[in-house]
Write an enzyme that holds these catalytic residues in place. Structure first.
Site, PDB file in Angstrom:
ATOM      1  N   HIS A  60       0.810  -0.469  -0.215  1.00  0.00           N
ATOM      2  CA  HIS A  60      -0.293   0.428  -0.630  1.00  0.00           C
ATOM      3  C   HIS A  60      -1.572   0.071   0.137  1.00  0.00           C
ATOM      4  O   HIS A  60      -2.671   0.135  -0.415  1.00  0.00           O
ATOM      5  CB  HIS A  60      -0.550   0.318  -2.133  1.00  0.00           C
TER       6      HIS A  60
ATOM      7  N   ASP B  40       2.280  -4.026  -5.547  1.00  0.00           N
ATOM      8  CA  ASP B  40       3.087  -2.906  -6.029  1.00  0.00           C
ATOM      9  C   ASP B  40       3.841  -2.217  -4.893  1.00  0.00           C
ATOM     10  O   ASP B  40       3.278  -1.963  -3.828  1.00  0.00           O
ATOM     11  CB  ASP B  40       2.157  -1.898  -6.713  1.00  0.00           C
ATOM     12  N   GLU B  41       5.100  -1.919  -5.102  1.00  0.00           N
ATOM     13  CA  GLU B  41       5.885  -0.969  -4.318  1.00  0.00           C
ATOM     14  C   GLU B  41       5.854  -1.187  -2.805  1.00  0.00           C
ATOM     15  O   GLU B  41       5.455  -0.300  -2.045  1.00  0.00           O
ATOM     16  CB  GLU B  41       5.425   0.462  -4.627  1.00  0.00           C
ATOM     17  N   VAL B  42       6.291  -2.322  -2.333  1.00  0.00           N
ATOM     18  CA  VAL B  42       6.509  -2.501  -0.901  1.00  0.00           C
ATOM     19  C   VAL B  42       7.862  -1.880  -0.559  1.00  0.00           C
ATOM     20  O   VAL B  42       8.883  -2.257  -1.131  1.00  0.00           O
ATOM     21  CB  VAL B  42       6.486  -3.992  -0.511  1.00  0.00           C
TER      22      VAL B  42
END
Length: 853
Positions: free
Chosen positions: A436, A522-524
């Site tokens: 992100h 978050d969310e790699v």
């Protein structure tokens, strides 16, 4: 007209004629009428939806067969493998796509229309899912973009357009559905309601009243002098005159006495008001309770006097961490709007402001020494995208004049910090990393390119966040293919160190304490770093790093060292505390033992019903992590209020109205989890095998947090709409003690207690808190509910979720206004009945219709 003027006019006419002949593109793109509409979800039984663009050429000129593109944002992945014969889609990056002609397109002649089908991933339910931010670009003028305003989104009205899958049985929010939901709500007389919000620990009304007036005075313990000044300024707004402050006994006293740090007592009688606390924070919360004790109309303008009812209150919070997260990165909110938000948070005793300031689509805080972060990362637009600014995202359009652009100068941020600190709110800035992070990655790329041109190679590489030779292929959930910091590179840690140091310095300059910086996590996306030369080099130097999964622990180990060296603790999203491993040959995630017991704080969001991680917050707390409960199912305020095409917002975690935060049971939230996000009733053994919170784990639940991500928040008005009244449910659950219904073991009794408590709650917010917020700090544009209505035996029956709001209606097809007939009892009028709910200021909600034949 003299000759000189005539010659100028003729010259101007000749110039116009000459220029007209030289116009490259006689077509005005806004003469092309564009419509988009949904056809069906669950297309061919797949996880896709089918929709259609319609183009109608209302120009006198032809849309050429080639040489142009139409760009747009879409929160879904378009299937570009479909063979399109005339026009086709291309994915640019993130949520940015474009329509371009194929070799088979022969142009669109005047007065002719054409359709372009689109198949995209998942589903499309409400207006926020539609293509947005459309703009037109000619190939030979690639830096000039024309915003397309002649665009219409066709409302979805059929179940096949709104229901997501065959198993989606969540009801569409028709007036009848809303009416049946509201039937359990009793209309409780205002004088029977608790007059302080959130609910105090102990509350007793007495017969006395106190009259606030121009003669009111304030006295305070020296430790509460700032709070006394704050109270005086607040009462000035009500009374038109600030009460004087003195050391002698006032009619309002702020006294100091031994008690818990955020506890207070509030006594109101005919002789005066006494607030007692041991700390300034406790005194401040006593003041907030006094403010909610006052009539809502007190904030409507200068009052000669205000009657305050007599009470005896003893109060303290359930959780010490009562948080709200605001995303200003995906779409920006001005400093003024942030300051107003802090006032609203303070009124309801929220004491942590999680400031989500960086993302793929924006970097919003000025960092001295790294101007590109805001000069490039702080704005979005088409011209010189990725060089002068980031590309358009989330409806931001082709120029940088919308909510897609903006940032806080250092002075702005200091003002925000001081304002929050005066209201006993901790501001925790978030620096999203390593995923992100496209705004940072791209901004540092621009910095690199600038310095390389100047021959400053070492300085150029100092803060570079990606290996220039990395051939890794990945795609984030949001569609970005280049949004991850390369954690194998030493320069990434130099960057992190620089940002942390500058934030610490800013807090120090503001005179505000800093305990932590949220470091993301978050969310790699999978595929990141796999073909990075920097990763290959690190593997050679560090044999313990076997694969890219190991880079995760390597990165947060180093980040943990950085923040701890500064006297801070590590804070991030749940993934920071997770480790990937294998179980029976399949990928499996467990709490990472490396950071357990080290005061690492985690926001745990993933309890999506059916995804398998419903108990993740409890597993991490039991494992030794400090957990801030942030579950999407109950506390993501960006989730749509209801299943309705006009209720903009996401819904991947379910629909979130005010009942969801109110009904949340922090220490046992699976207890009243009855349905999945599609509305299906869960099996009786659903919680079997799920980990429950141990007594030790309970000590690691530091608090709860409401979150408002901003993908669909394109204005301050939209932010306020999504914020309230959901924030009131959060405030009640964060401050008030466990309600009876949450601990009652008998399900039938628990349901009965809940129904009674729910009625009390919605009466309080409908008759006291939202009317107050209509005026407080200039007024808050909260969501006004839609009317519930049903036709029964020829009679139209109407109700509303929030008693105290007024329903007005028409029977002639006209839109209801503040002068339309007020609903007071069932009526038999025939025809199309339009209903609309209004607040105390005459602001109306969305109109709904019922047909009485």
């Amino acid at each position: 007209m003299n000759k000189h003027v005539i010659s100028l006019a003729l010259f101007a006419g000749l110039c116009y004629s000459t220029n007209a002949q030289q116009v490259k593109h006689p077509l005005n793109p806004n003469d092309i009428k564009i419509k988009w509409g949904m056809m069906e979800n669950n297309y061919k039984g797949q996880g896709k939806y089918f929709s259609v663009f319609t183009f109608i050429n209302n120009s006198k000129h032809e849309l050429p067969a080639k040489g142009w593109s139409i760009y747009f944002n879409l929160p879904r992945g378009i299937d570009t493998s479909v063979a399109y014969d005339r026009l086709k889609y291309e994915h640019v990056n993130g949520d940015l796509n474009r329509i371009v002609p194929t070799s088979g397109f022969i142009g669109l002649k005047p007065k002719i229309g054409m359709d372009l089908e689109m198949i995209a991933s998942d589903w499309s339910l409400n207006r926020a899912d539609a293509p947005s931010g459309l703009y037109f670009v000619w190939d030979d003028e690639p830096q000039t973009a024309i915003a397309l305003t002649n665009y219409e989104i066709v409302a979805s009205t059929k179940a096949v357009q709104i229901n997501r899958t065959k198993t989606d049985i969540a009801p569409i929010a028709t007036p009848e559905v809303v009416y049946n939901r509201n039937k359990v709500i009793e209309d409780i007389p205002a004088n029977k309601l608790t007059k302080v919000f959130p609910t105090p620990l102990e509350y007793v009304e007495n017969a006395g009243t106190f009259l606030l007036s121009a003669s009111t005075t304030i006295s305070a313990d020296p430790d509460f002098s700032k709070e006394a000044t704050y109270l005086s300024n607040e009462l000035k707004v009500v009374l038109g005159k600030a009460p004087s402050i003195s050391t002698s006994k006032g009619t309002i006293e702020l006294r100091k006495a031994a008690m818990d740090k955020e506890a207070y007592t509030l006594s109101v009688s005919s002789s005066g008001i006494i607030i007692t606390a041991s700390t300034p924070a406790g005194a401040f919360y006593g003041i907030q309770s006094l403010k909610t004790l006052m009539p809502a109309t007190a904030w409507s303008g200068n009052q000669k006097s205000v009657v305050v009812p007599g009470v005896e209150i003893k109060d303290a919070p359930r959780f010490g961490w009562r948080a709200f997260m605001l995303d200003v990165a995906r779409n920006f909110q001005t400093k003024e709007e942030v300051l107003k938000t802090l006032d609203w948070l303070a009124l309801y005793k929220i004491n942590v402001f999680h400031f989500h300031c960086t993302e793929d689509e924006g970097w919003r805080i000025e960092i001295p020494g790294l101007p590109e972060l805001t000069e490039v990362g702080g704005k979005r637009g088409h011209k010189n995208a990725n060089i002068d600014q980031l590309p358009p995202s989330f409806t931001s359009g082709p120029d940088n004049s919308t909510a897609g652009s903006g940032f806080y100068t250092k002075a702005d941020f200091i003002e925000i910090l001081k304002y929050a600190n005066d209201r006993h709110i901790k501001v925790i800035p978030e620096i999203e990393s390593p995923g992100h992070a496209r705004a940072a990655v791209q901004s540092m790329q621009v910095r690199y390119d600038r310095l390389i041109k100047q021959g400053q190679k070492a300085e150029a590489e100092k803060y570079l966040l990606r290996d220039l030779n990395d051939k890794s292929v990945h795609s984030s959930v949001q569609g970005w293919n280049d949004n991850v910091m390369d954690v194998s590179m030493p320069s990434t840690y130099t960057f992190i160190q620089k940002v942390v140091d500058e934030l610490i310095a800013t807090y120090k300059e503001a005179g505000v304490p800093l305990e932590t910086i949220h470091m993301g996590g978050d969310e790699v996306p999978s595929g990141s770093w796999e073909k990075s030369p920097a990763f290959a080099k690190l593997q050679q130097e560090n044999p313990a790093i076997k694969n890219t999964n190991d880079l995760w622990y390597y990165y947060y180990g180093k980040v943990n060292e950085i923040v701890k060296s500064k006297g801070l603790y590590l804070y991030g999203w749940e993934e920071v505390g997770m480790r990937k491993t294998m179980l029976d040959g399949a990928a499996h995630a467990i709490p990472n033992p490396d950071f357990a017991g080290q005061n690492v704080h985690l926001d745990v969001w993933n309890n999506v019903i059916g995804w398998g991680a419903e108990d993740l917050a409890y597993r991490l707390a039991n494992a030794g992590y400090k957990v801030v409960l942030s579950p999407v199912s109950n506390l993501y305020f960006d989730m749509s209020y209801d299943k309705d095409f006009e209720e903009q917002g996401y819904y991947w975690g379910g629909f979130v109205d005010v009942d969801k935060p109110y009904s949340f049971i922090p220490f046992d939230y699976l207890k009243n989890t009855k349905q999945d996000k599609m509305g299906n009733t869960l099996a009786s053994n659903f919680t079997q095998g799920k980990e429950r919170l141990t007594d030790l784990g309970k000590t690691n639940i530091v608090g709860i947090q409401g979150l408002l991500f901003a993908e669909t928040i394109t204005s301050a008005e939209r932010m306020e709409y999504m914020l309230m009244p959901k924030l009131l449910g959060l405030a009640e659950r964060a401050w008030a003690k466990d309600p009876e219904w949450s601990t009652e073991k008998d399900e039938a009794k628990s349901n009965g207690l809940y129904a009674k408590a729910w009625s009390d709650f919605v009466n309080r917010i409908g008759k006291r808190e939202l009317p107050r917020l209509s005026y407080y700090k200039g007024g808050l544009r909260y969501r006004i509910p839609t009317a519930g209505a049903i036709v029964e035996n020829g009679m139209v029956r109407v109700n509303v979720q929030l008693p105290g709001f007024i329903v007005r209606y028409t029977t002639n097809g006209a839109e209801p206004t503040v002068t339309s007939k007020q609903y007071n009892a069932p009526f038999s009028d025939k025809g199309t009945i339009k209903l609309r709910v209004f607040d105390v200021k005459g602001r109306g909600g969305r109109t709904v219709e019922v047909l009485n034949k």
